[in-house]
Design an enzyme around this catalytic site. Structure first.
Site, PDB file in Angstrom:
ATOM      1  N   SER A   1       4.112   7.365  -7.416  1.00 18.22           N
ATOM      2  CA  SER A   1       3.338   6.517  -8.524  1.00 18.22           C
ATOM      3  C   SER A   1       1.829   6.962  -8.372  1.00 18.22           C
ATOM      4  CB  SER A   1       3.581   5.121  -8.335  1.00 18.22           C
ATOM      5  OG  SER A   1       2.925   4.883  -6.894  1.00 18.22           O
ATOM      6  N   LYS A   2       1.334   6.140  -9.124  1.00 19.57           N
ATOM      7  CA  LYS A   2      -0.215   6.485  -9.132  1.00 19.57           C
ATOM      8  C   LYS A   2      -0.827   6.464  -7.694  1.00 19.57           C
ATOM      9  CE  LYS A   2      -1.447   5.234 -13.938  1.00 19.57           C
ATOM     10  NZ  LYS A   2      -0.523   4.401 -14.614  1.00 19.57           N
ATOM     11  N   ARG A   3      -0.373   5.857  -6.906  1.00 22.95           N
ATOM     12  CA  ARG A   3      -0.918   5.761  -5.567  1.00 22.95           C
ATOM     13  C   ARG A   3      -0.883   6.974  -4.810  1.00 22.95           C
ATOM     14  NH1 ARG A   3       1.969   3.670  -1.754  1.00 22.95           N
ATOM     15  NH2 ARG A   3       3.737   3.388  -3.141  1.00 22.95           N
ATOM     16  N   HIS A   4       0.068   7.916  -5.294  1.00 23.41           N
ATOM     17  CA  HIS A   4       0.233   9.171  -4.636  1.00 23.41           C
ATOM     18  C   HIS A   4      -0.545  10.272  -5.556  1.00 23.41           C
ATOM     19  CE1 HIS A   4       4.129   7.157  -3.732  1.00 23.41           C
ATOM     20  NE2 HIS A   4       3.717   7.850  -2.558  1.00 23.41           N
ATOM     21  N   GLY A   5      -1.697   9.849  -6.144  1.00 18.34           N
ATOM     22  CA  GLY A   5      -2.371  10.849  -6.736  1.00 18.34           C
ATOM     23  C   GLY A   5      -1.945  10.860  -8.325  1.00 18.34           C
TER      24      GLY A   5
END
Ligand code: GLU
Length: 486
Positions: A254-258
């Protein structure tokens, strides 16, 4: 004659093109190229609220950027068009009529409120919610009455009871579902628009798709799709569900991973060759130890047999390692182009680039290419070429400049550099070598103070290339201003 392999990539244009989508497209592309088959690009835009042309354009541009050209489909045309689902509604309608006539589907007049209440009730009983079958056996009179009330029906597929739906998945081997767990499902919404699970079957069948290679999240849709194929007497394709992509912490990407969209990577100055190479290894295991693959090598070595069942982990460090390889080989002018917006954004390049300045910048980038993984990282290294106003990077660097030999080294270096014209790497090399010999000092005793005097730092790009790029005047001025700080 053996049937030609036909695969498709069928994105829903509902947002930025996700890296996982690119991986699915790549696997289909590799298979098509390997087998001499065809790749079809179909746009699945039946979600009218979320689909946009902008997203469709972004997907096409991203695929082209990655080099994943398609043989048939949107933009390029072909025998089985149109290739955008909202342009195929008439076709779907004909099949819906067939399903209704044969009794494989029926009109359902249940309202959202009724369906919600059913769902709630089932959940309260601890059951898995599924359609109750309220409209399964309506008479024509019932239908007429609902219509007269102004209710607009959906079309629901009648799922046969007590049936095992079994198929052989190219990745997951034998997969089976119990039809009793499925529940009658909507195939056409009340506005006449088919749902994904229905349109996808008609399109795959009509476009003569032989292999459906897609993400694992669609595995649970497959039994519904198979039931539709069976009801319409359409030949089944082979299915292959490729594993989820997880972040390094093993949760769904997800976006949390970059960065998650292809465009973000493009903007950061990753190269398509690097992304393709990396994505190929996300779920496919090459037969040997090799990690760097050209597209041609991937095509040659790719096979569905070596596509793994277990989730693929998106390791940015590995992406960077692979991309760095391609960055190193790339034309410095290209890397400069890609780095330029980042250099402007970070304030290193303020004015319009003159041809001379551009030529200089390309040479600087060539010096830095070996240190970066993607073009935006040029901004982390370029300071030493641009910024003349700096201090010692550390106390250690400062201490080195207090050594007894240093004043003499720097004096001789300054004098020789001042007399040099033009300032070129070989000549700078000769000066530095000459000083080590004349003053009988080890290389480090010469190179290190000169480097610190010019950059304030103990490490950095090749000194003999750095000095010509900074130029005589600026180099001498830098030395003077740093020495004043010793
Ligand atoms: N439109 C679907 C998606 O983007 C495609 C699924 C499929 O390949 O069948 O997820």
């Amino acid at each position: 004659m053996e049937q030609e392999l036909r695969v498709r990539f069928a994105p829903s244009p509902t947002g930025p093109f996700h890296i996982g989508g690119a991986r699915s497209a790549l696997f289909n592309w590799l298979l098509a190229r390997k087998e001499g088959g065809k790749l079809i690009l179909r746009i699945e835009d039946t979600d009218l609220e979320r689909s946009t042309r902008e997203s469709e354009e972004n997907i096409k541009a991203s695929l082209r950027w990655l080099g994943l050209e398609w043989d048939e489909g949107i933009d390029v045309g072909g025998e089985y068009g149109p290739y955008r689902q909202t342009e195929r509604l008439d076709l779907y309608r004909q099949y819906t009529d067939k399903l209704l006539t044969s009794g494989h589907a029926y009109y359902c007049y249940c309202s959202e409120a009724e369906l919600d209440a059913d769902r709630q009730e089932q959940m309260n009983q601890g059951e898995t919610p599924r359609y109750t079958g309220r409209c399964r056996n309506l008479s024509q009179a019932d239908c007429d009455r609902f219509s007269a009330d102004g209710r607009k029906p959906t079309v629901r597929f009648r799922v046969p009871e007590n049936q095992q739906i079994v198929f052989k998945d190219l990745v997951r081997d034998t997969v089976s579902f119990d039809s009793n767990g499925v529940g009658d499902f909507v195939v056409v919404k009340s506005d006449g628009i088919p749902v994904y699970n229905y349109a996808v079957v008609l399109d795959d069948a009509l476009m003569k798709i032989t292999h459906v290679i897609r993400a694992e999240e669609h595995l649970s849709n497959t039994p519904r799709q198979i039931l539709i194929y069976q009801a319409l007497g359409l030949p089944l394709p082979q299915f292959g569900h490729i594993s989820l992509i997880l972040g390094k912490d093993r949760t769904k990407m997800s976006k949390r991973h970059g960065a998650t969209s292809v465009e973000q990577y493009k903007k950061l100055g990753y190269l398509p060759e690097g992304i393709v190479n990396f994505l190929a290894l996300l779920g496919w295991a090459p037969p040997g130890e090799q990690e760097i693959f050209s597209a041609a090598e991937l095509i040659e070595q790719f096979s569905m047999e070596r596509v793994a069942k277990n989730p693929a982990v998106f390791d940015v460090d590995k992406l960077n390692y692979i991309n760095a390889h391609y960055i190193k080989q790339a034309d410095p002018a290209l890397i400069t182009e890609l780095a330029l917006p980042h250099l402007q954004e970070s304030g290193y390049i303020k004015e319009q680039l003159t041809p001379e300045k551009k030529e200089w910048l390309i040479k600087v980038v060539a010096e830095l290419q070996g240190y970066i993984s993607y073009a935006a990282q040029i901004t982390d290294h370029i300071d030493v070429f641009i910024n003349d106003d700096f201090d010692f990077e550390s106390e250690e660097a400062h201490e080195i400049m207090k050594d007894t030999d240093v004043p003499q080294v720097i004096e001789v270096f300054k004098a020789r550099l001042a007399a040099l014209d033009p300032v070129e790497p070989a000549a700078v090399q000769a000066i530095l070598k000459g000083i080590t010999k004349e003053l009988k000092l080890g290389g480090k005793k010469v190179y290190m103070p000169v480097r610190i005097a010019i950059t304030g730092k103990m490490h950095g790009p090749e000194l003999i290339n750095l000095i010509p790029l900074i130029g005589k005047e600026r180099t001498l001025a830098r030395i003077a201003s740093l020495l004043a700080k010793v």
